[in-house]
Motif scaffolding. Structure first.
Motif, PDB file in Angstrom:
ATOM      1  N   GLU A   8     -18.396 -24.376 -53.350  1.00  0.00           N
ATOM      2  CA  GLU A   8     -17.656 -23.227 -52.826  1.00  0.00           C
ATOM      3  C   GLU A   8     -17.823 -23.101 -51.309  1.00  0.00           C
ATOM      4  OE1 GLU A   8     -15.414 -21.477 -54.370  1.00  0.00           O
ATOM      5  OE2 GLU A   8     -15.793 -22.467 -56.286  1.00  0.00           O
ATOM      6  N   THR A   9     -18.995 -23.445 -50.821  1.00  0.00           N
ATOM      7  CA  THR A   9     -19.216 -23.426 -49.371  1.00  0.00           C
ATOM      8  C   THR A   9     -18.303 -24.441 -48.702  1.00  0.00           C
ATOM      9  OG1 THR A   9     -21.524 -22.770 -49.668  1.00  0.00           O
ATOM     10  CG2 THR A   9     -20.935 -23.735 -47.548  1.00  0.00           C
ATOM     11  N   ASP A  10     -18.222 -25.615 -49.281  1.00  0.00           N
ATOM     12  CA  ASP A  10     -17.352 -26.655 -48.726  1.00  0.00           C
ATOM     13  C   ASP A  10     -15.888 -26.226 -48.790  1.00  0.00           C
ATOM     14  OD1 ASP A  10     -16.977 -29.333 -47.607  1.00  0.00           O
ATOM     15  OD2 ASP A  10     -15.989 -29.770 -49.525  1.00  0.00           O
ATOM     16  N   ARG A  11     -15.511 -25.629 -49.881  1.00  0.00           N
ATOM     17  CA  ARG A  11     -14.121 -25.176 -50.044  1.00  0.00           C
ATOM     18  C   ARG A  11     -13.783 -24.104 -48.997  1.00  0.00           C
ATOM     19  NH1 ARG A  11     -13.547 -23.853 -55.705  1.00  0.00           N
ATOM     20  NH2 ARG A  11     -13.251 -26.077 -55.947  1.00  0.00           N
ATOM     21  N   ALA A  12     -14.715 -23.192 -48.754  1.00  0.00           N
ATOM     22  CA  ALA A  12     -14.453 -22.085 -47.831  1.00  0.00           C
ATOM     23  C   ALA A  12     -14.582 -22.500 -46.366  1.00  0.00           C
ATOM     24  CB  ALA A  12     -15.413 -20.925 -48.130  1.00  0.00           C
ATOM     25  N   TYR A  13     -15.573 -23.331 -46.050  1.00  0.00           N
ATOM     26  CA  TYR A  13     -15.885 -23.589 -44.635  1.00  0.00           C
ATOM     27  C   TYR A  13     -15.995 -25.061 -44.253  1.00  0.00           C
ATOM     28  CZ  TYR A  13     -16.850 -18.638 -44.617  1.00  0.00           C
ATOM     29  OH  TYR A  13     -16.734 -17.283 -44.728  1.00  0.00           O
ATOM     30  N   GLY A  14     -15.779 -25.964 -45.193  1.00  0.00           N
ATOM     31  CA  GLY A  14     -15.932 -27.382 -44.918  1.00  0.00           C
ATOM     32  C   GLY A  14     -15.105 -27.868 -43.742  1.00  0.00           C
ATOM     33  N   ARG A  15     -13.846 -27.491 -43.698  1.00  0.00           N
ATOM     34  CA  ARG A  15     -12.972 -27.955 -42.615  1.00  0.00           C
ATOM     35  C   ARG A  15     -13.437 -27.438 -41.260  1.00  0.00           C
ATOM     36  NH1 ARG A  15      -6.609 -28.015 -43.222  1.00  0.00           N
ATOM     37  NH2 ARG A  15      -7.401 -28.938 -45.113  1.00  0.00           N
ATOM     38  N   LYS A  16     -13.817 -26.157 -41.197  1.00  0.00           N
ATOM     39  CA  LYS A  16     -14.294 -25.588 -39.930  1.00  0.00           C
ATOM     40  C   LYS A  16     -15.586 -26.263 -39.470  1.00  0.00           C
ATOM     41  CE  LYS A  16     -12.517 -20.859 -40.184  1.00  0.00           C
ATOM     42  NZ  LYS A  16     -12.909 -19.442 -40.275  1.00  0.00           N
ATOM     43  N   LEU A  17     -16.485 -26.512 -40.404  1.00  0.00           N
ATOM     44  CA  LEU A  17     -17.756 -27.154 -40.053  1.00  0.00           C
ATOM     45  C   LEU A  17     -17.527 -28.590 -39.588  1.00  0.00           C
ATOM     46  CD1 LEU A  17     -20.024 -25.790 -42.923  1.00  0.00           C
ATOM     47  CD2 LEU A  17     -20.084 -25.135 -40.510  1.00  0.00           C
ATOM     48  N   HIS A  18     -16.625 -29.314 -40.264  1.00  0.00           N
ATOM     49  CA  HIS A  18     -16.316 -30.690 -39.839  1.00  0.00           C
ATOM     50  C   HIS A  18     -15.727 -30.695 -38.430  1.00  0.00           C
ATOM     51  CE1 HIS A  18     -16.863 -31.920 -44.025  1.00  0.00           C
ATOM     52  NE2 HIS A  18     -16.953 -33.150 -43.546  1.00  0.00           N
TER      53      HIS A  18
END
Length: 184
Positions: A20-30
């Motif tokens: 869920e963390t990746d789904r919510a913020y994965g793109r921003k973190l990358h």
């Protein structure tokens, strides 16, 4: 999924928390990591390390601003990878952002941890003195590592205008730090 629900998954030690963390913020973190390390593989590694660190630190941590918490962890890993990569190549490469900021902020590596915390608190107080627009420009440039061109495009400003405002903000920061007894 809302941040609070994701944090509850961490507290319940459910592996879905990372999904869920990746789904919510994965793109921003990358995007954040990639701007720092400028390598897809290193950015991927930094984000992966971020998820692991979040798993290890929640609990006991219960961040009230979940993305900011993740972004701080991710930035630390990305800058660490950049340092490691540059040391491995024996390069003395200096990041442009560091050059811009070194004139108004002393290097925390040279000081003690207490001095680093004092500088951090002083910068937070300084950010509170800025207008919302100037604070956003400063954070976009020096926290989110956005380029001058991206900031100008995002806010409908010329690149020269962004550069000038950031230059003035850095000057104000230097004066503010000196008034707090922190000298470069």
């Amino acid at each position: 999924m809302e941040d609070e629900k994701i944090i509850e998954l961490y507290w319940a030690r459910k592996e879905d928390a990372i999904v869920e963390t990746d789904r919510a913020y994965g793109r921003k973190l990358h995007t954040l990591a990639d701007k720092i390390v400028q390598s897809h593989e290193d950015a991927e590694e930094s984000v992966s390390d971020t998820y692991m660190k979040a798993w290890e630190t929640i609990p006991p941590q219960h961040p009230s601003h979940f993305f900011a918490y993740l972004a701080k962890i991710c930035r630390n890993f990305a800058f660490g990878r950049l340092d490691w990569r540059n040391a491995a190549r024996r390069k003395a490469e200096v990041v442009t952002l560091t050059q811009e900021m070194e004139l108004c902020i002393p290097d925390e590596q040279r000081g003690r941890m207490a001095e680093g915390k004092a500088i951090s608190k002083a910068i937070n107080r300084f950010l509170g003195t800025l207008s919302q627009e100037n604070r956003i420009l400063f954070l976009r440039r020096y926290w989110y590592v956005e380029s001058i061109a991206d900031i100008a495009s995002r806010y409908g400003m010329s690149e020269n205008s962004v550069k000038t405002r950031l230059h003035r903000i850095r000057g104000k920061l230097q004066n503010f730090l000196e008034s707090e007894g922190i000298y470069v």
